[in-house]
Design an enzyme around this catalytic site. Structure first.
Site, PDB file in Angstrom:
ATOM      1  N   HIS A   1      -2.653  -2.901  -6.235  1.00  0.00           N
ATOM      2  CA  HIS A   1      -3.123  -2.522  -4.901  1.00  0.00           C
ATOM      3  C   HIS A   1      -4.638  -2.658  -4.829  1.00  0.00           C
ATOM      4  O   HIS A   1      -5.367  -1.842  -5.383  1.00  0.00           O
ATOM      5  CB  HIS A   1      -2.664  -1.084  -4.606  1.00  0.00           C
ATOM      6  CG  HIS A   1      -2.968  -0.611  -3.236  1.00  0.00           C
ATOM      7  ND1 HIS A   1      -3.057   0.718  -2.903  1.00  0.00           N
ATOM      8  CD2 HIS A   1      -3.221  -1.293  -2.082  1.00  0.00           C
ATOM      9  CE1 HIS A   1      -3.338   0.827  -1.631  1.00  0.00           C
ATOM     10  NE2 HIS A   1      -3.451  -0.380  -1.113  1.00  0.00           N
TER      11      HIS A   1
ATOM     12  N   SER B   1       0.818  -1.210   0.000  1.00  0.00           N
ATOM     13  CA  SER B   1       0.000   0.000   0.000  1.00  0.00           C
ATOM     14  C   SER B   1       0.849   1.255   0.000  1.00  0.00           C
ATOM     15  O   SER B   1       0.310   2.350  -0.046  1.00  0.00           O
ATOM     16  CB  SER B   1      -0.949  -0.022   1.190  1.00  0.00           C
ATOM     17  OG  SER B   1      -0.304  -0.520   2.321  1.00  0.00           O
TER      18      SER B   1
ATOM     19  N   ASN C   1      -3.005   6.142  -0.729  1.00  0.00           N
ATOM     20  CA  ASN C   1      -2.615   6.385   0.658  1.00  0.00           C
ATOM     21  C   ASN C   1      -1.919   7.721   0.878  1.00  0.00           C
ATOM     22  O   ASN C   1      -1.862   8.215   1.991  1.00  0.00           O
ATOM     23  CB  ASN C   1      -1.768   5.223   1.167  1.00  0.00           C
ATOM     24  CG  ASN C   1      -2.673   4.065   1.508  1.00  0.00           C
ATOM     25  OD1 ASN C   1      -3.785   4.259   1.997  1.00  0.00           O
ATOM     26  ND2 ASN C   1      -2.242   2.859   1.222  1.00  0.00           N
TER      27      ASN C   1
ATOM     28  N   GLU D   1      -5.564  -0.162  -7.733  1.00  0.00           N
ATOM     29  CA  GLU D   1      -4.592   0.889  -8.048  1.00  0.00           C
ATOM     30  C   GLU D   1      -3.363   0.182  -8.622  1.00  0.00           C
ATOM     31  O   GLU D   1      -2.717  -0.607  -7.939  1.00  0.00           O
ATOM     32  CB  GLU D   1      -4.222   1.657  -6.772  1.00  0.00           C
ATOM     33  CG  GLU D   1      -3.300   2.828  -7.001  1.00  0.00           C
ATOM     34  CD  GLU D   1      -3.002   3.595  -5.704  1.00  0.00           C
ATOM     35  OE1 GLU D   1      -2.856   2.965  -4.643  1.00  0.00           O
ATOM     36  OE2 GLU D   1      -2.916   4.839  -5.772  1.00  0.00           O
TER      37      GLU D   1
HETATM   38  N1  CAA Z   1     -17.625 -10.258   1.842  1.00  0.00           N
HETATM   39  C1  CAA Z   1     -18.810 -10.349   1.215  1.00  0.00           C
HETATM   40  N2  CAA Z   1     -19.721  -9.356   1.212  1.00  0.00           N
HETATM   41  C2  CAA Z   1     -19.423  -8.247   1.910  1.00  0.00           C
HETATM   42  C3  CAA Z   1     -18.192  -8.086   2.592  1.00  0.00           C
HETATM   43  C4  CAA Z   1     -17.272  -9.161   2.552  1.00  0.00           C
HETATM   44  N3  CAA Z   1     -16.077  -9.100   3.162  1.00  0.00           N
HETATM   45  N4  CAA Z   1     -18.186  -6.857   3.184  1.00  0.00           N
HETATM   46  C5  CAA Z   1     -19.347  -6.266   2.849  1.00  0.00           C
HETATM   47  N5  CAA Z   1     -20.096  -7.110   2.091  1.00  0.00           N
HETATM   48  C6  CAA Z   1     -21.391  -6.837   1.479  1.00  0.00           C
HETATM   49  C7  CAA Z   1     -22.551  -6.857   2.444  1.00  0.00           C
HETATM   50  O1  CAA Z   1     -23.053  -8.174   2.585  1.00  0.00           O
HETATM   51  C8  CAA Z   1     -23.551  -5.939   1.773  1.00  0.00           C
HETATM   52  O2  CAA Z   1     -24.229  -6.614   0.708  1.00  0.00           O
HETATM   53  P1  CAA Z   1     -25.645  -6.051   0.114  1.00  0.00           P
HETATM   54  O3  CAA Z   1     -25.325  -4.763  -0.621  1.00  0.00           O
HETATM   55  O4  CAA Z   1     -26.090  -7.127  -0.786  1.00  0.00           O
HETATM   56  O5  CAA Z   1     -26.508  -5.828   1.295  1.00  0.00           O
HETATM   57  C9  CAA Z   1     -22.656  -4.895   1.118  1.00  0.00           C
HETATM   58  O6  CAA Z   1     -21.357  -5.488   1.011  1.00  0.00           O
HETATM   59  C10 CAA Z   1     -22.559  -3.669   1.974  1.00  0.00           C
HETATM   60  O7  CAA Z   1     -22.129  -4.054   3.303  1.00  0.00           O
HETATM   61  P2  CAA Z   1     -22.866  -3.640   4.651  1.00  0.00           P
HETATM   62  O8  CAA Z   1     -24.345  -3.530   4.424  1.00  0.00           O
HETATM   63  O9  CAA Z   1     -22.384  -4.543   5.742  1.00  0.00           O
HETATM   64  O10 CAA Z   1     -22.279  -2.259   5.088  1.00  0.00           O
HETATM   65  P3  CAA Z   1     -21.895  -1.010   4.237  1.00  0.00           P
HETATM   66  O11 CAA Z   1     -22.983  -0.600   3.312  1.00  0.00           O
HETATM   67  O12 CAA Z   1     -21.347  -0.025   5.205  1.00  0.00           O
HETATM   68  O13 CAA Z   1     -20.676  -1.479   3.342  1.00  0.00           O
HETATM   69  C11 CAA Z   1     -18.332  -1.445   3.165  1.00  0.00           C
HETATM   70  C12 CAA Z   1     -19.517  -2.029   3.914  1.00  0.00           C
HETATM   71  C13 CAA Z   1     -18.340  -1.960   1.736  1.00  0.00           C
HETATM   72  C14 CAA Z   1     -17.087  -1.965   3.885  1.00  0.00           C
HETATM   73  C15 CAA Z   1     -18.444   0.115   3.186  1.00  0.00           C
HETATM   74  O14 CAA Z   1     -18.638   0.554   4.503  1.00  0.00           O
HETATM   75  C16 CAA Z   1     -17.255   0.808   2.616  1.00  0.00           C
HETATM   76  O15 CAA Z   1     -17.102   0.919   1.419  1.00  0.00           O
HETATM   77  N6  CAA Z   1     -16.341   1.303   3.496  1.00  0.00           N
HETATM   78  C17 CAA Z   1     -15.125   1.942   3.081  1.00  0.00           C
HETATM   79  C18 CAA Z   1     -14.131   0.894   2.693  1.00  0.00           C
HETATM   80  C19 CAA Z   1     -12.825   1.487   2.265  1.00  0.00           C
HETATM   81  O16 CAA Z   1     -12.604   2.679   2.232  1.00  0.00           O
HETATM   82  N7  CAA Z   1     -11.900   0.592   1.926  1.00  0.00           N
HETATM   83  C20 CAA Z   1     -10.585   0.981   1.542  1.00  0.00           C
HETATM   84  C21 CAA Z   1      -9.731   0.973   2.748  1.00  0.00           C
HETATM   85  S1  CAA Z   1      -8.070   1.412   2.346  1.00  0.00           S
HETATM   86  C22 CAA Z   1      -7.410  -0.013   1.747  1.00  0.00           C
HETATM   87  O17 CAA Z   1      -7.993  -1.059   1.725  1.00  0.00           O
HETATM   88  C23 CAA Z   1      -6.066   0.056   1.186  1.00  0.00           C
HETATM   89  C24 CAA Z   1      -4.949   0.510   1.989  1.00  0.00           C
HETATM   90  O18 CAA Z   1      -3.886   0.570   1.416  1.00  0.00           O
HETATM   91  C25 CAA Z   1      -4.981   0.859   3.412  1.00  0.00           C
END
Ligand code: CAA
Length: 288
Positions: free
Chosen positions: A143, A122, A193, A155
């Site tokens: 990424h 990352s 990041n 990415e």
């Molecule tokens: N596996 C399968 N399905 C999943 C899942 C997983 N691990 N996580 C979420 N889902 C599904 C849920 O079942 C749900 O499905 P439906 O739309 O059919 O209902 C859908 O995804 C949405 O989940 P939730 O209803 O539980 O909750 P939400 O609407 O808040 O979504 C989230 C969850 C997708 C995590 C959302 O909160 C989100 O996008 N958060 C931000 C995530 C983000 O910014 N990620 C990047 C982080 S930085 C990184 O990764 C890189 C780095 O270098 C640090």
């Protein structure tokens, strides 16, 4: 769907198991390599939990989920055999340059010469990681974002010696997984990041300085900016140790004080409060 690929994913942590699952969900054959049997079992359990979510939301049948799980072959402590005959290897081990270079020196020796060698780093320099490999033109940053099966972005990062052919091939593979690609050049933190980490760090400073409560910081940013999660919730989701590691690396690479980790964040990590995965971070979590 593209042709079936033979894939190795190195590291069974949060990102590694999500990457393995995503390749397998698209019909590819995956060797998931880790140095610990316990780590592999945890990875497979996480994959099953995620597949169950797809089944319960009726996005996949139970038979399809079983097929996905069958396409993932765990490999314990034998990286050389995990990468035999692969089309692509994706490394997702700890965010430490030395560890990644060790992995890449094995990939360089044991994977086929034409295989893409991708790192899910990352922030760490692709060019530096590639320096551990004979044939650095096939090393590329791939990424993924957490949760990998859900998030749309890859990415793609081009190191100093990455060839255009490797970039094109990696883009095609990522798009075959249903992802959209954004390309960044190889500077610390790339795009994602470089911009995300200062935001998460600033949220920690805002709490540290008493600007607002954790709930108010999160609700202001979530509803005010239309982000899916507030920054402190997102920090717990990413892992506070991961954030401190990335900030430290970016500070060391750039010398720019804007990447200085908030002292409270560092103290929480020292206390083992790593966020969701340890059950406690800015918030408490019943199940890890
Ligand atoms: N596996 C399968 N399905 C999943 C899942 C997983 N691990 N996580 C979420 N889902 C599904 C849920 O079942 C749900 O499905 P439906 O739309 O059919 O209902 C859908 O995804 C949405 O989940 P939730 O209803 O539980 O909750 P939400 O609407 O808040 O979504 C989230 C969850 C997708 C995590 C959302 O909160 C989100 O996008 N958060 C931000 C995530 C983000 O910014 N990620 C990047 C982080 S930085 C990184 O990764 C890189 C780095 O270098 C640090």
């Amino acid at each position: 769907m593209t042709d079936t690929l033979k894939v190795a994913v190195v590291g069974g942590g949060t990102m590694g198991n999500g990457i393995a699952q995503t390749f397998a969900m698209n019909g590819h054959l995956v060797s998931l390599a880790d140095v610990s049997q316990e780590g592999l079992e945890r990875a497979l359990a996480n994959i099953r939990t995620s597949l169950d979510r797809f089944v319960s939301k009726e996005k996949m049948t139970a038979d399809q989920a079983a097929g996905v799980a069958d396409r993932i072959q765990p490999v314990c402590n034998d990286l050389a055999s995990a990468v035999e005959g692969v089309d692509i290897a994706v490394e997702a081990v700890f965010e430490k340059e030395k560890v990644k270079k060790e992995v890449f020196s094995v990939l360089g020796e044991s994977a086929p010469a034409e295989a893409i060698l991708a790192t899910n780093t990352s922030s760490i320099s692709i060019t530096t990681i590639a320096s551990a490999v004979a044939g650095p033109e096939r090393v590329v940053g791939m990424h993924f974002m957490n949760p990998v099966p859900i998030m749309k972005l890859v990415e793609l990062v081009r190191g100093e010696r990455t060839s255009d052919a490797s970039v094109d091939r990696t883009r095609a593979i990522a798009e075959g997984l249903g992802k959209t690609v954004g390309v960044a050049e190889d500077y610390a933190g790339f795009v994602s990041n470089r911009i995300l980490m200062p935001m998460l760090n600033e949220a920690a400073f805002a709490l540290h300085e008493g600007v607002a409560s954790r709930e108010d910081i999160d609700i202001i940013m979530k509803l005010g900016m239309n982000h899916p999660m507030g920054p402190l919730t997102l920090a717990d989701f990413v892992g506070l140790d991961v954030i401190v590691d990335i900030l430290d690396y970016m500070l060391q690479q750039t010398g720019d004080p804007k990447f200085r980790a908030c002292p409270m964040l560092r103290r929480m990590v020292q206390a083992g409060k790593l966020g969701r995965k340890s059950g406690e971070g800015f918030y408490s979590y019943e199940s890890k």
